[in-house]
Scaffold this active site. Sequence first.
Site, PDB file in Angstrom:
ATOM      1  N   ALA A  21      34.140  28.501  42.538  1.00 46.98           N
ATOM      2  CA  ALA A  21      33.308  28.912  41.404  1.00 46.98           C
ATOM      3  C   ALA A  21      31.958  29.363  41.944  1.00 46.98           C
ATOM      4  O   ALA A  21      31.074  28.544  42.208  1.00 46.98           O
ATOM      5  CB  ALA A  21      33.136  27.767  40.422  1.00 46.98           C
ATOM      6  N   GLY A  81      28.579  32.156  41.660  1.00 42.35           N
ATOM      7  CA  GLY A  81      27.844  32.976  40.699  1.00 42.35           C
ATOM      8  C   GLY A  81      28.062  32.451  39.287  1.00 42.35           C
ATOM      9  O   GLY A  81      28.082  31.245  39.038  1.00 42.35           O
ATOM     10  N   TYR A 106      30.655  32.260  37.610  1.00 43.35           N
ATOM     11  CA  TYR A 106      31.957  31.626  37.354  1.00 43.35           C
ATOM     12  C   TYR A 106      31.864  30.102  37.255  1.00 43.35           C
ATOM     13  O   TYR A 106      32.838  29.453  36.901  1.00 43.35           O
ATOM     14  CB  TYR A 106      32.970  32.020  38.434  1.00 43.35           C
ATOM     15  CG  TYR A 106      33.568  33.409  38.255  1.00 43.35           C
ATOM     16  CD1 TYR A 106      32.745  34.525  38.197  1.00 43.35           C
ATOM     17  CD2 TYR A 106      34.938  33.608  38.165  1.00 43.35           C
ATOM     18  CE1 TYR A 106      33.273  35.801  38.055  1.00 43.35           C
ATOM     19  CE2 TYR A 106      35.476  34.885  38.018  1.00 43.35           C
ATOM     20  CZ  TYR A 106      34.637  35.971  37.967  1.00 43.35           C
ATOM     21  OH  TYR A 106      35.160  37.228  37.821  1.00 43.35           O
ATOM     22  N   ASP A 154      38.763  30.651  36.288  1.00 43.03           N
ATOM     23  CA  ASP A 154      38.694  31.134  34.897  1.00 43.03           C
ATOM     24  C   ASP A 154      40.029  30.855  34.207  1.00 43.03           C
ATOM     25  O   ASP A 154      40.744  31.769  33.776  1.00 43.03           O
ATOM     26  CB  ASP A 154      38.326  32.632  34.847  1.00 43.03           C
ATOM     27  CG  ASP A 154      39.165  33.496  35.764  1.00 43.03           C
ATOM     28  OD1 ASP A 154      39.631  32.986  36.804  1.00 43.03           O
ATOM     29  OD2 ASP A 154      39.377  34.682  35.439  1.00 43.03           O
ATOM     30  N   GLU A 188      45.785  39.176  46.249  1.00 45.26           N
ATOM     31  CA  GLU A 188      47.029  39.049  45.471  1.00 45.26           C
ATOM     32  C   GLU A 188      48.103  40.014  46.004  1.00 45.26           C
ATOM     33  O   GLU A 188      49.292  39.683  46.023  1.00 45.26           O
ATOM     34  CB  GLU A 188      46.757  39.320  43.988  1.00 45.26           C
ATOM     35  CG  GLU A 188      47.954  39.022  43.099  1.00 45.26           C
ATOM     36  CD  GLU A 188      47.584  39.055  41.621  1.00 45.26           C
ATOM     37  OE1 GLU A 188      47.294  37.985  41.063  1.00 45.26           O
ATOM     38  OE2 GLU A 188      47.571  40.161  41.041  1.00 45.26           O
TER      39      GLU A 188
HETATM   40  C1  UD2 Z   1      43.245  38.494  39.654  1.00 48.43           C
HETATM   41  C2  UD2 Z   1      43.958  37.237  40.110  1.00 48.43           C
HETATM   42  C3  UD2 Z   1      43.080  36.506  41.106  1.00 48.43           C
HETATM   43  C4  UD2 Z   1      42.707  37.380  42.269  1.00 48.43           C
HETATM   44  C5  UD2 Z   1      42.096  38.683  41.786  1.00 48.43           C
HETATM   45  C6  UD2 Z   1      41.964  39.666  42.942  1.00 48.43           C
HETATM   46  C7  UD2 Z   1      45.285  36.684  38.171  1.00 48.43           C
HETATM   47  C8  UD2 Z   1      45.384  35.903  36.917  1.00 48.43           C
HETATM   48  N1  UD2 Z   1      44.206  36.431  38.938  1.00 48.43           N
HETATM   49  O1  UD2 Z   1      42.186  37.991  38.827  1.00 48.43           O
HETATM   50  O2  UD2 Z   1      43.721  35.344  41.580  1.00 48.43           O
HETATM   51  O3  UD2 Z   1      43.854  37.643  43.047  1.00 48.43           O
HETATM   52  O4  UD2 Z   1      42.902  39.310  40.759  1.00 48.43           O
HETATM   53  O5  UD2 Z   1      41.724  40.955  42.487  1.00 48.43           O
HETATM   54  O6  UD2 Z   1      46.140  37.473  38.488  1.00 48.43           O
HETATM   55  N2  UD2 Z   1      35.303  34.196  41.813  1.00 48.43           N
HETATM   56  C9  UD2 Z   1      34.093  33.530  41.720  1.00 48.43           C
HETATM   57  N3  UD2 Z   1      32.956  34.226  41.452  1.00 48.43           N
HETATM   58  C10 UD2 Z   1      32.953  35.578  41.272  1.00 48.43           C
HETATM   59  C11 UD2 Z   1      34.186  36.251  41.354  1.00 48.43           C
HETATM   60  C12 UD2 Z   1      35.346  35.545  41.618  1.00 48.43           C
HETATM   61  O7  UD2 Z   1      34.039  32.310  41.864  1.00 48.43           O
HETATM   62  O8  UD2 Z   1      31.887  36.148  41.033  1.00 48.43           O
HETATM   63  C13 UD2 Z   1      36.538  33.434  42.145  1.00 48.43           C
HETATM   64  C14 UD2 Z   1      37.015  32.590  40.963  1.00 48.43           C
HETATM   65  O9  UD2 Z   1      37.671  31.446  41.446  1.00 48.43           O
HETATM   66  C15 UD2 Z   1      38.017  33.509  40.283  1.00 48.43           C
HETATM   67  C16 UD2 Z   1      38.662  34.182  41.498  1.00 48.43           C
HETATM   68  O10 UD2 Z   1      37.601  34.338  42.452  1.00 48.43           O
HETATM   69  O11 UD2 Z   1      38.907  32.788  39.470  1.00 48.43           O
HETATM   70  C17 UD2 Z   1      39.318  35.538  41.240  1.00 48.43           C
HETATM   71  O12 UD2 Z   1      38.415  36.436  40.611  1.00 48.43           O
HETATM   72  P1  UD2 Z   1      38.698  36.984  39.139  1.00 48.43           P
HETATM   73  O13 UD2 Z   1      39.226  35.863  38.316  1.00 48.43           O
HETATM   74  O14 UD2 Z   1      37.505  37.703  38.631  1.00 48.43           O
HETATM   75  O15 UD2 Z   1      39.840  38.020  39.418  1.00 48.43           O
HETATM   76  P2  UD2 Z   1      40.877  38.641  38.331  1.00 48.43           P
HETATM   77  O16 UD2 Z   1      40.620  38.122  36.969  1.00 48.43           O
HETATM   78  O17 UD2 Z   1      40.926  40.112  38.530  1.00 48.43           O
END
Ligand code: UD2
Length: 347
Positions: free
Chosen positions: A115, A117, A119, A206, A296
């Site tokens: 977690a 920023g 998040y 999240d 991913e």
């Molecule tokens: C997808 C994937 C995620 C990751 C990402 C890569 C799903 C449901 N999730 O989510 O696992 O592979 O794509 O593109 O498929 N984080 C922080 N601070 C930040 C940004 C990220 O702590 O400012 C961490 C946090 O744990 C977050 C994770 O990185 O849950 C992944 O980032 P995301 O949730 O914004 O990525 P998302 O929704 O595109």
Amino acid sequence: MPLQANLIFIILLFFGMALSGLIYLSTNQRSCSQELIEQVFATPAAKPNNLESQRSLRTSPGFQYKQPSLLAGRADVVSLSPWLAPIIWEGTFNPTLIDSIYKQHNISIATTVFALGKYTRFLKDLLESAEEHYFVGFRVHYYLFTDQPEAVPEVKMGENHRLTVRKVPSLDRWQDISMGRMEILEKLIANELMHEANYIFCLDVDTKFYGRWGSETLGNLVGVIHPWFFDYPRDSFTYERRPESKAFIAAGEGDYYYTAAAFGGTLEEIHRLTKTCREQLNADHENSIEAIWHEESHLNKYFLYNKPTKLLSPEYLWRDINISAGQIKIIRFSHVAKNNAEVRPNA
Ligand code: UD2
């Protein structure tokens, strides 16, 4: 003493000495090897029994549970992959039975969450809901990585659950935060966890738990089917399609599309997975290419050629609590809606 008697005496003496020498040697050797064996077996196990390596699924006489059926079961979903890995859906397992089997081994489950920023705002809901639904009654150690330890909320931990907070540097790109998890996990496992826990799960922050996530999810290498693509043909999966990337998967290949928001397994398997993904991410970085869905995409490549031994249905990562699908009888864990432009440090 006549010469002949002398000779007989010397021969007897010689045989006597040889015999006692042999007896001494054989007893001594036995005690040496016993010592060695004892040393090997007496070395205290660094961690409790690992069911996956022992394959022991013991129950106790008299333990009552619903009779399993060979004929009735879920008919609307597939619960076995073509390589015979179970796919876990509601109705395919008996929670009381499976918990009773795993409870006999004093297993512990490391669980990582990042977690950084903005998040950190997701932590309260995730941790509070985990304490209600996640491996209740089992030993759980959360490892929380953040750039703001002061923003970690106080959440009351259940019995045998604990939380360790680790400070990590802030990063300017959300993609780097997401991808950088592989290297941190690889090091955490190698340096600390290998002898401390039996299993590990790595979760996005999240997210929130709404239902049981328990011992039915344990396995050597556990992948979670991505909720967006579970009913898509493989050529529509958002795999990396550029051959220049190490995450490249050719058309016509692929089993399922897996999420990186939750994966797990034994420490050995997840160490291999995170190390491989980190190496592939580095190789892409050196070639100035970033896979379409970051780590991913690399995870999907890994799972294509290193098949998971257990698959969790999208009950174990749903897209939004408000969206329903007939096959999803229970939502156990779900992505929470977020405004990417507002929470991420960059677009
Ligand atoms: C997808 C994937 C995620 C990751 C990402 C890569 C799903 C449901 N999730 O989510 O696992 O592979 O794509 O593109 O498929 N984080 C922080 N601070 C930040 C940004 C990220 O702590 O400012 C961490 C946090 O744990 C977050 C994770 O990185 O849950 C992944 O980032 P995301 O949730 O914004 O990525 P998302 O929704 O595109």
